[in-house]
Design a protein around this motif. Structure first.
Motif, mmCIF file in Angstrom:
data_model
loop_
_atom_site.group_PDB
_atom_site.id
_atom_site.type_symbol
_atom_site.label_atom_id
_atom_site.label_comp_id
_atom_site.label_asym_id
_atom_site.label_seq_id
_atom_site.Cartn_x
_atom_site.Cartn_y
_atom_site.Cartn_z
ATOM 1 N N ALA A 29 45.941 91.865 10.615
ATOM 2 C CA ALA A 29 45.126 90.861 9.914
ATOM 3 C C ALA A 29 44.673 91.382 8.556
ATOM 4 O O ALA A 29 44.715 90.660 7.548
ATOM 5 C CB ALA A 29 43.905 90.482 10.764
ATOM 6 N N LYS A 39 46.932 87.873 18.363
ATOM 7 C CA LYS A 39 46.605 87.445 16.991
ATOM 8 C C LYS A 39 46.634 88.683 16.115
ATOM 9 O O LYS A 39 46.572 89.826 16.620
ATOM 10 C CB LYS A 39 45.224 86.777 16.947
ATOM 11 C CG LYS A 39 44.090 87.678 17.416
ATOM 12 C CD LYS A 39 42.754 86.948 17.381
ATOM 13 C CE LYS A 39 41.622 87.872 17.880
ATOM 14 N NZ LYS A 39 40.309 87.188 17.852
ATOM 15 N N PRO A 40 46.709 88.532 14.799
ATOM 16 C CA PRO A 40 46.786 89.708 13.915
ATOM 17 C C PRO A 40 45.609 90.664 14.042
ATOM 18 O O PRO A 40 45.771 91.867 13.841
ATOM 19 C CB PRO A 40 46.861 89.086 12.515
ATOM 20 C CG PRO A 40 47.537 87.762 12.746
ATOM 21 C CD PRO A 40 46.979 87.278 14.054
ATOM 22 N N ASP A 41 44.409 90.155 14.393
ATOM 23 C CA ASP A 41 43.252 91.039 14.554
ATOM 24 C C ASP A 41 43.397 91.983 15.732
ATOM 25 O O ASP A 41 42.694 93.001 15.798
ATOM 26 C CB ASP A 41 41.973 90.210 14.727
ATOM 27 C CG ASP A 41 41.467 89.655 13.411
ATOM 28 O OD1 ASP A 41 41.189 90.465 12.504
ATOM 29 O OD2 ASP A 41 41.359 88.429 13.270
ATOM 30 N N THR A 90 51.309 84.039 15.154
ATOM 31 C CA THR A 90 51.147 85.348 14.519
ATOM 32 C C THR A 90 52.361 85.692 13.658
ATOM 33 O O THR A 90 52.219 86.155 12.514
ATOM 34 C CB THR A 90 50.927 86.422 15.599
ATOM 35 O OG1 THR A 90 49.718 86.124 16.315
ATOM 36 C CG2 THR A 90 50.835 87.804 14.994
ATOM 37 N N GLU A 138 52.248 83.690 10.452
ATOM 38 C CA GLU A 138 51.317 84.279 9.482
ATOM 39 C C GLU A 138 51.942 85.473 8.768
ATOM 40 O O GLU A 138 51.759 85.677 7.563
ATOM 41 C CB GLU A 138 50.045 84.740 10.195
ATOM 42 C CG GLU A 138 48.985 83.684 10.340
ATOM 43 C CD GLU A 138 47.683 84.293 10.795
ATOM 44 O OE1 GLU A 138 46.831 84.599 9.937
ATOM 45 O OE2 GLU A 138 47.523 84.468 12.010
#
Length: 267
Positions: free
Chosen positions: A79, A118-120, A181, A184
């Motif tokens: 992220a 997710k990217p985080d 993801t 993104e």
């Protein structure tokens, strides 16, 4: 060494091995009432052995609280990379994408779910040979009951879970979060649905994702449009049936690009 952050049920602390180099993470329950959550997460991680999934060393007790001793997943997250750089360079997109899809394939093989891809929750770590690699971490939702359709992060939740015949979470939803993801990574922003301001679950039946195809590198534009149109299809039955199929399609997209646009000889 320092506090990394606090989640719903645990604190994450960075530490050093006694007398050694490197870094570890101690993930400690914020309250003994959350001990069972940490035990379940440790059990799930203990079933996994993959270079792109965070490594669980052991589960222990610290002052009456359950803690997980984990290997450090890197100084930065995917992220942070996306926020700083925008879309990833094509070689990194190809490699990180393949690593993450293969990690999810491993989860499917071992019967473990993540529920919050997710990217985080993806670290960028450096292997012993200096190579950067994507590492999926934070399995705190892995034991969430499938009847819970809202666990996870809003923009990565499958928008049509409630329309499933059985109304339970499934692996199509896991792969949907993975596809968001990957998108993104390729574009630098989340996918758009309809007017771009509404969540996909709020749109009329049949509304599909809008792909920013012009942002894709020309060499992979056609194959990636096909990949994401399938991976993010509103009708889950028209998506990839498993992560192995998804991985094959991802590799095929870049193999096709290499054939059409071969690398130029150097010097």
């Amino acid at each position: 060494v320092r506090r990394l952050g606090r989640g719903a049920s645990s604190d994450a602390l960075q530490g050093r091995p006694g007398g050694g180099d490197g870094a570890l993470v101690l993930k400690v329950a914020t309250d003994p009432a959350h001990n069972d959550h940490l035990v379940a997460e440790g059990d799930a991680l203990g079933r996994l052995r993959h270079p792109n999934i965070g490594i669980h060393r052991r589960t222990l007790q610290v002052a009456g609280r359950t803690a997980l001793l984990l290997e450090y997943a890197g100084d930065t997250t995917l992220a942070q990379e996306i926020r700083r750089e925008g879309r990833l360079p094509l070689p990194m997109l190809q490699r990180y994408g393949e690593e993450l899809i293969d990690a999810v394939r491993h989860l499917e093989d071992r019967g473990v779910t993540h529920r919050d891809i997710k990217p985080d929750n993806i670290g960028i770590a450096r292997a012993s040979n200096g190579r950067l690699l994507a590492v999926l971490f934070d399995f705190s939702l892995s034991r969430t009951p499938p009847e819970n359709l809202t666990a996870g992060t809003q923009h990565y939740l499958d928008p049509v879970l409630a329309e499933r015949p059985r109304r339970v979470w499934d692996l199509y939803a896991e792969r949907f979060a993975l596809a968001v993801t990957l998108y993104e990574m390729a574009v630098g922003v989340l996918p758009r649905w309809g007017d771009g301001h509404s969540l996909p679950a709020m749109l009329q039946a049949g509304a599909e994702v809008t792909l920013d195809a012009d942002v894709f590198a020309p060499a992979v534009r056609g194959p990636l449009v096909d990949f994401f149109a399938k991976a993010l299809r509103r009708d889950y039955s028209q998506r990839f049936d498993n992560a192995e199929d998804m991985l094959r399609a991802w590799r095929r997209a870049f193999e096709q690009a290499a054939t059409v646009h071969p690398a130029q000889p150097s010097g």
